[in-house]
Design a protein around this motif. Structure first.
Motif, PDB file in Angstrom:
ATOM      1  N   PRO A  56       0.835  -1.207   0.000  1.00 58.40           N
ATOM      2  CA  PRO A  56       0.000   0.000   0.000  1.00 58.40           C
ATOM      3  C   PRO A  56       0.869   1.256   0.000  1.00 58.40           C
ATOM      4  CG  PRO A  56      -0.089  -1.117   2.143  1.00 58.40           C
ATOM      5  CD  PRO A  56       0.650  -2.017   1.211  1.00 58.40           C
ATOM      6  N   ARG A  57       0.346   2.327  -0.606  1.00 61.38           N
ATOM      7  CA  ARG A  57       1.085   3.595  -0.678  1.00 61.38           C
ATOM      8  C   ARG A  57       0.405   4.636   0.195  1.00 61.38           C
ATOM      9  NH1 ARG A  57       4.649   4.246  -4.741  1.00 61.38           N
ATOM     10  NH2 ARG A  57       5.024   2.306  -5.856  1.00 61.38           N
ATOM     11  N   LEU A  58       1.216   5.460   0.818  1.00 63.53           N
ATOM     12  CA  LEU A  58       0.685   6.498   1.708  1.00 63.53           C
ATOM     13  C   LEU A  58      -0.378   7.343   1.006  1.00 63.53           C
ATOM     14  CD1 LEU A  58       0.564   8.350   4.176  1.00 63.53           C
ATOM     15  CD2 LEU A  58       2.666   9.448   3.411  1.00 63.53           C
ATOM     16  N   GLU A  59      -0.091   7.760  -0.236  1.00 61.14           N
ATOM     17  CA  GLU A  59      -1.011   8.686  -0.906  1.00 61.14           C
ATOM     18  C   GLU A  59      -2.350   8.035  -1.279  1.00 61.14           C
ATOM     19  OE1 GLU A  59       2.574   8.017  -3.700  1.00 61.14           O
ATOM     20  OE2 GLU A  59       2.149   8.164  -1.566  1.00 61.14           O
ATOM     21  N   SER A  60      -2.404   6.685  -1.276  1.00 61.42           N
ATOM     22  CA  SER A  60      -3.687   6.064  -1.631  1.00 61.42           C
ATOM     23  C   SER A  60      -4.375   5.403  -0.428  1.00 61.42           C
ATOM     24  CB  SER A  60      -3.493   5.048  -2.763  1.00 61.42           C
ATOM     25  OG  SER A  60      -2.486   4.138  -2.417  1.00 61.42           O
ATOM     26  N   LEU A  61      -3.884   5.666   0.803  1.00 59.28           N
ATOM     27  CA  LEU A  61      -4.551   5.129   1.989  1.00 59.28           C
ATOM     28  C   LEU A  61      -5.887   5.843   2.180  1.00 59.28           C
ATOM     29  CD1 LEU A  61      -1.650   4.933   4.627  1.00 59.28           C
ATOM     30  CD2 LEU A  61      -2.529   3.096   3.179  1.00 59.28           C
ATOM     31  N   LYS A  62      -6.903   5.058   2.462  1.00 52.47           N
ATOM     32  CA  LYS A  62      -8.226   5.669   2.669  1.00 52.47           C
ATOM     33  C   LYS A  62      -8.542   5.634   4.165  1.00 52.47           C
ATOM     34  CE  LYS A  62     -10.036   5.139  -1.952  1.00 52.47           C
ATOM     35  NZ  LYS A  62      -8.726   5.101  -2.514  1.00 52.47           N
ATOM     36  N   VAL A  63      -8.083   6.647   4.862  1.00 55.53           N
ATOM     37  CA  VAL A  63      -8.357   6.726   6.310  1.00 55.53           C
ATOM     38  C   VAL A  63      -8.771   8.137   6.679  1.00 55.53           C
ATOM     39  CG1 VAL A  63      -6.838   4.886   7.149  1.00 55.53           C
ATOM     40  CG2 VAL A  63      -5.886   7.146   6.776  1.00 55.53           C
ATOM     41  N   SER A  64      -9.649   8.239   7.666  1.00 56.98           N
ATOM     42  CA  SER A  64      -9.977   9.563   8.220  1.00 56.98           C
ATOM     43  C   SER A  64      -9.094   9.754   9.438  1.00 56.98           C
ATOM     44  CB  SER A  64     -11.445   9.615   8.663  1.00 56.98           C
ATOM     45  OG  SER A  64     -12.251   9.220   7.584  1.00 56.98           O
ATOM     46  N   PRO A  65      -8.141  10.688   9.379  1.00 61.99           N
ATOM     47  CA  PRO A  65      -7.203  10.858  10.491  1.00 61.99           C
ATOM     48  C   PRO A  65      -7.913  11.055  11.828  1.00 61.99           C
ATOM     49  CG  PRO A  65      -6.520  12.165   8.604  1.00 61.99           C
ATOM     50  CD  PRO A  65      -7.874  11.633   8.284  1.00 61.99           C
ATOM     51  N   ASP A  66      -7.453  10.313  12.830  1.00 61.17           N
ATOM     52  CA  ASP A  66      -8.073  10.343  14.158  1.00 61.17           C
ATOM     53  C   ASP A  66      -7.087  10.962  15.157  1.00 61.17           C
ATOM     54  OD1 ASP A  66      -9.212   9.884  16.586  1.00 61.17           O
ATOM     55  OD2 ASP A  66      -9.402   7.707  16.373  1.00 61.17           O
ATOM     56  N   ALA A  67      -7.277  12.243  15.458  1.00 63.20           N
ATOM     57  CA  ALA A  67      -6.331  12.975  16.319  1.00 63.20           C
ATOM     58  C   ALA A  67      -6.327  12.467  17.756  1.00 63.20           C
ATOM     59  CB  ALA A  67      -6.653  14.473  16.286  1.00 63.20           C
ATOM     60  N   THR A  68      -7.374  11.739  18.170  1.00 62.99           N
ATOM     61  CA  THR A  68      -7.389  11.248  19.562  1.00 62.99           C
ATOM     62  C   THR A  68      -6.288  10.210  19.786  1.00 62.99           C
ATOM     63  OG1 THR A  68      -8.975   9.468  19.084  1.00 62.99           O
ATOM     64  CG2 THR A  68      -9.893  11.606  19.735  1.00 62.99           C
ATOM     65  N   LEU A  69      -5.806   9.593  18.714  1.00 67.08           N
ATOM     66  CA  LEU A  69      -4.743   8.580  18.851  1.00 67.08           C
ATOM     67  C   LEU A  69      -3.430   9.197  19.329  1.00 67.08           C
ATOM     68  CD1 LEU A  69      -5.375   6.576  15.550  1.00 67.08           C
ATOM     69  CD2 LEU A  69      -5.756   5.723  17.877  1.00 67.08           C
ATOM     70  N   LEU A  70      -3.268  10.510  19.102  1.00 70.48           N
ATOM     71  CA  LEU A  70      -2.003  11.161  19.480  1.00 70.48           C
ATOM     72  C   LEU A  70      -1.761  11.108  20.987  1.00 70.48           C
ATOM     73  CD1 LEU A  70      -2.132  14.274  17.132  1.00 70.48           C
ATOM     74  CD2 LEU A  70      -0.475  12.412  17.010  1.00 70.48           C
ATOM     75  N   LYS A  71      -2.844  11.065  21.759  1.00 71.71           N
ATOM     76  CA  LYS A  71      -2.692  11.010  23.229  1.00 71.71           C
ATOM     77  C   LYS A  71      -2.062   9.686  23.664  1.00 71.71           C
ATOM     78  CE  LYS A  71      -6.565  14.035  24.371  1.00 71.71           C
ATOM     79  NZ  LYS A  71      -7.956  14.021  23.981  1.00 71.71           N
ATOM     80  N   LYS A  72      -2.146   8.674  22.792  1.00 74.06           N
ATOM     81  CA  LYS A  72      -1.634   7.346  23.145  1.00 74.06           C
ATOM     82  C   LYS A  72      -0.343   7.023  22.394  1.00 74.06           C
ATOM     83  CE  LYS A  72      -5.580   5.244  21.989  1.00 74.06           C
ATOM     84  NZ  LYS A  72      -6.638   4.220  21.861  1.00 74.06           N
ATOM     85  N   THR A  73       0.267   8.066  21.818  1.00 77.68           N
ATOM     86  CA  THR A  73       1.420   7.833  20.933  1.00 77.68           C
ATOM     87  C   THR A  73       2.638   8.604  21.404  1.00 77.68           C
ATOM     88  OG1 THR A  73      -0.135   7.588  19.092  1.00 77.68           O
ATOM     89  CG2 THR A  73       2.171   7.947  18.513  1.00 77.68           C
ATOM     90  N   VAL A  74       3.789   7.943  21.346  1.00 77.01           N
ATOM     91  CA  VAL A  74       5.048   8.613  21.676  1.00 77.01           C
ATOM     92  C   VAL A  74       5.897   8.692  20.404  1.00 77.01           C
ATOM     93  CG1 VAL A  74       6.170   6.452  22.431  1.00 77.01           C
ATOM     94  CG2 VAL A  74       7.077   8.647  23.210  1.00 77.01           C
ATOM     95  N   MET A  75       6.530   9.849  20.226  1.00 75.97           N
ATOM     96  CA  MET A  75       7.409  10.050  19.078  1.00 75.97           C
ATOM     97  C   MET A  75       8.845   9.944  19.591  1.00 75.97           C
ATOM     98  SD  MET A  75       7.211  13.384  16.679  1.00 75.97           S
ATOM     99  CE  MET A  75       8.669  14.196  16.070  1.00 75.97           C
ATOM    100  N   LEU A  76       9.598   9.004  19.050  1.00 81.33           N
ATOM    101  CA  LEU A  76      10.947   8.733  19.553  1.00 81.33           C
ATOM    102  C   LEU A  76      11.982   8.962  18.463  1.00 81.33           C
ATOM    103  CD1 LEU A  76      12.635   7.392  21.940  1.00 81.33           C
ATOM    104  CD2 LEU A  76      12.496   5.324  20.586  1.00 81.33           C
ATOM    105  N   LYS A  77      13.039   9.668  18.809  1.00 84.03           N
ATOM    106  CA  LYS A  77      14.135   9.895  17.865  1.00 84.03           C
ATOM    107  C   LYS A  77      15.387   9.165  18.351  1.00 84.03           C
ATOM    108  CE  LYS A  77      12.593  12.840  14.679  1.00 84.03           C
ATOM    109  NZ  LYS A  77      12.753  12.608  13.222  1.00 84.03           N
ATOM    110  N   LEU A  78      16.031   8.438  17.432  1.00 86.04           N
ATOM    111  CA  LEU A  78      17.313   7.802  17.736  1.00 86.04           C
ATOM    112  C   LEU A  78      18.392   8.854  17.619  1.00 86.04           C
ATOM    113  CD1 LEU A  78      17.342   4.423  15.811  1.00 86.04           C
ATOM    114  CD2 LEU A  78      16.412   4.957  18.038  1.00 86.04           C
ATOM    115  N   ASN A  79      19.125   9.073  18.700  1.00 82.39           N
ATOM    116  CA  ASN A  79      20.064  10.193  18.721  1.00 82.39           C
ATOM    117  C   ASN A  79      21.414   9.761  19.294  1.00 82.39           C
ATOM    118  OD1 ASN A  79      20.504  13.062  18.320  1.00 82.39           O
ATOM    119  ND2 ASN A  79      20.590  13.230  20.543  1.00 82.39           N
TER     120      ASN A  79
END
Length: 462
Positions: A53-76
């Protein structure tokens, strides 16, 4: 497991203060080494991945409530030694006076403001980068501090090649240790208590990327797609071009049909031609990964505290600068290779705009030029005119290190450049514009000056 040798490693790691999780991970890797099992992935054991599947053809309605359960991690954890740096590579100025870390911090702030969510942000630092990084980020107090902001990756003992015992180098004992590869992300999360802390805090999803890839920002569409898919692990891949043929590629396990990653160090010599066949193996791992933290914890439990990541065996000398020093093996794992450990793991094809890493001074010069722009939400991406294709920059070997590269003078315009090659010692005046394929050849003694003007599809002798 050669029980005679293992206790010496265990004792050495405990004396160094390494936690149980780090020791379990190395014990697994060492077990693979002494078992004599091949660490290679031959052509006969895999099959190509035909489509994804390609990002530009994904059929999803973005759900901003998921951000509360998500951590963004950078390898540094990287020092950027290959570019002549002795500090965290992310402290390098990228563009318009901003470092990698400035842009990453501002990206996180931007997401928080846009979605009105205190997006969780963390770094995996190394012993070498932790202090510099935390001092630098003190000005972004809202990002977090201490163990809320970072955990530190482990280190692993080097193995003497001759008898598989712990390497010893009394002259400089720091040479007896090596980074265990970024596959250490998982045991470092477990051993530092970070994984349990995140789960207890109600976090479910983690988005991981390299700190030198400024295109890798939190993407609500991808997060929603990942959460809805129910997959335990998802890798962002990009299409390979000739420029990527030496890097690892995605493949399918011929026996199980599951996805796996093959790095160049895991490819037998006789299969090198097929490894580099970008028509056959079309996708490479960008190291932008999405992980279900509940599934990760379950996988640790299932495997007794150590993930069975494929082991990469690197042959080195104990003192990398002394080629006559003891021959050693460094055992490493790659975080993307966890794709083969998670049943049901998936991949998604992303545009190159989410992949703009800086591995060399060639990359850095291109990034500092007008071929790249900083977006309002602080991402760095190719200018629209580039149509997704970065300029190919090939600097003379004398410019391998950043301090030397910075003697090149004003950064030329590369907006319409296909390929820029520099041979010899040059300096650019302000106002140099490169179009198409241009080579500058400076022969003779001393630095040659490239004067302001437009250079198009030309070989210029200075």
């Amino acid at each position: 497991m050669e029980s005679g040798k293992w206790p010496a490693f265990e004792e050495k790691m405990k004396a160094e203060g390494l936690n149980e999780s780090a020791i379990a991970a190395f014990k697994y890797n060492y077990g693979v080494l002494v078992s004599g099992a091949s660490t290679m992935i031959p052509e006969s054991s895999i099959a190509p991945v035909e489509s994804l599947p390609r990002l530009e053809s994904l059929k999803v309605s973005p759900d901003a409530t998921l951000l509360k359960k998500t951590v963004m991690l950078k390898l540094n954890g990287g020092l950027g030694t290959g570019m002549g740096l002795d500090k965290a590579k992310s402290l390098l100025e990228v563009k318009d006076g901003q470092t990698f870390l400035d842009l990453i911090a501002m990206q996180a702030r931007s997401m928080r403001a846009e979605f009105q969510v205190p997006l969780a942000f963390m770094l995996m630092n190394s012993f070498s980068t932790s202090k510099d990084t935390l001092e630098f980020l003190a000005k972004y107090k809202d990002l977090g501090t201490g163990s809320d902001l970072e955990f530190v990756q482990n280190k692993a003992p080097k193995v003497t090649a001759a008898d598989l015992s712990p390497a010893s180098w009394p002259k400089d004992p720091s040479h007896e240790w090596c980074p265990p590869g970024h596959g250490d992300l998982y045991p470092a999360m477990l051993g530092s208590g970070t994984l349990d802390k995140l789960l207890e805090g109600g976090f479910r999803y983690m988005f991981v990327s390299n700190s030198d890839n400024l295109g890798a920002t939190m993407h609500l569409g991808l997060l929603t797609h990942f959460a809805k898919s129910g997959a335990p692990f998802m890798m962002e891949v990009a299409e390979r071009t000739d420029a990527d043929k030496k890097g690892g590629h995605l493949a399918k396990d011929a026996a199980t049909g599951g996805l796996l990653l093959r790095e160049s160090a895991q490819c037998p010599e006789e299969d090198e031609k097929e490894f580099q066949n970008v028509e056959k193996y079309k996708f490479f791992n960008t190291n932008n990964l999405w992980v279900d933290l509940v599934a990760l914890k379950a996988l640790f439990d299932k495997h007794g505290g150590a993930l069975p990541l494929p082991v990469i065996k690197n042959e080195k000398t104990v003192d990398p600068r002394d080629k006559g020093s003891t021959k050693v093996l460094q055992l490493e794992t790659a975080m993307g290779s966890a794709i083969s450990c998670f049943p049901g793991a998936t991949a998604v094809v992303i545009p190159r705009s989410r992949f703009a890493p800086v591995k060399t001074t060639n990359d850095l010069l291109a990034l500092r030029s007008d071929a790249y722009v900083i977006t309002p939400d602080h991402r760095v991406e190719l200018a629209p005119e580039r149509e997704g294709k970065p300029p190919n920059v090939k600097l003379d070997g004398r410019y391998k290190f950043v301090d030397a590269m910075e003697t090149l003078g004003a950064v030329p315009s590369l907006l319409h450049c296909k390929k820029l090659t520099i041979e010899g010692e040059v300096s650019f005046e302000p106002g140099v514009v490169i179009k198409g394929e241009v080579t500058f050849i400076a022969s003779g003694e001393g630095k040659k000056v490239v004067t302001a003007g437009v250079y198009e599809n030309a070989k210029v002798e200075l």
